[in-house]
Design a protein around this motif. Structure first.
Motif, mmCIF file in Angstrom:
data_model
loop_
_atom_site.group_PDB
_atom_site.id
_atom_site.type_symbol
_atom_site.label_atom_id
_atom_site.label_comp_id
_atom_site.label_asym_id
_atom_site.label_seq_id
_atom_site.Cartn_x
_atom_site.Cartn_y
_atom_site.Cartn_z
ATOM 1 N N GLN A 1 0.822 -1.208 0.000
ATOM 2 C CA GLN A 1 0.000 0.000 0.000
ATOM 3 C C GLN A 1 0.860 1.264 0.000
ATOM 4 N N GLU A 2 1.944 1.247 0.772
ATOM 5 C CA GLU A 2 2.847 2.398 0.818
ATOM 6 C C GLU A 2 3.510 2.612 -0.538
ATOM 7 N N GLY A 3 3.849 1.514 -1.217
ATOM 8 C CA GLY A 3 4.422 1.611 -2.556
ATOM 9 C C GLY A 3 3.438 2.224 -3.540
ATOM 10 N N LYS A 4 2.180 1.819 -3.437
ATOM 11 C CA LYS A 4 1.136 2.384 -4.302
ATOM 12 C C LYS A 4 0.977 3.875 -4.042
ATOM 13 N N GLN A 5 0.968 4.260 -2.764
ATOM 14 C CA GLN A 5 0.825 5.673 -2.411
ATOM 15 C C GLN A 5 2.011 6.485 -2.914
ATOM 16 N N ALA A 6 3.210 5.939 -2.778
ATOM 17 C CA ALA A 6 4.404 6.642 -3.248
ATOM 18 C C ALA A 6 4.348 6.801 -4.770
ATOM 19 N N GLY A 7 3.855 5.782 -5.458
ATOM 20 C CA GLY A 7 3.713 5.842 -6.908
ATOM 21 C C GLY A 7 2.698 6.886 -7.322
ATOM 22 N N GLN A 8 1.613 7.014 -6.592
ATOM 23 C CA GLN A 8 0.590 8.000 -6.898
ATOM 24 C C GLN A 8 1.107 9.411 -6.678
ATOM 25 N N LYS A 9 1.889 9.589 -5.605
ATOM 26 C CA LYS A 9 2.452 10.908 -5.332
ATOM 27 C C LYS A 9 3.451 11.295 -6.395
ATOM 28 N N GLY A 10 4.187 10.320 -6.902
ATOM 29 C CA GLY A 10 5.170 10.586 -7.936
ATOM 30 C C GLY A 10 4.539 10.959 -9.265
#
Length: 57
Positions: A46-55
């Motif tokens: 989930q944290e990886g998905k969030q980081a990807g969305q922020k990027g």
């Protein structure tokens, strides 16, 4: 003083609980260890998905 570990109550169906408990016994591991690994993996995903969305924003 804060404890390094805490208790989380999960509500799952009886059939899934029995399957989970049975498989943990067969694997000679405790349910808490398996649950901690699964929860940690899910959090990382989930944290990886969030980081990807922020990027992408």
């Amino acid at each position: 003083m804060a404890k390094p570990e805490d208790t989380v109550k999960l509500i799952i169906g009886k059939e899934l609980k029995i399957r989970f408990k049975s498989l943990c016994v067969q694997a000679e591991t405790d349910m808490s260890s398996v649950a901690k690994e699964l929860i940690a993996a899910w959090c990382e995903e989930q944290e990886g998905k969030q980081a990807g969305q922020k990027g992408n924003s």
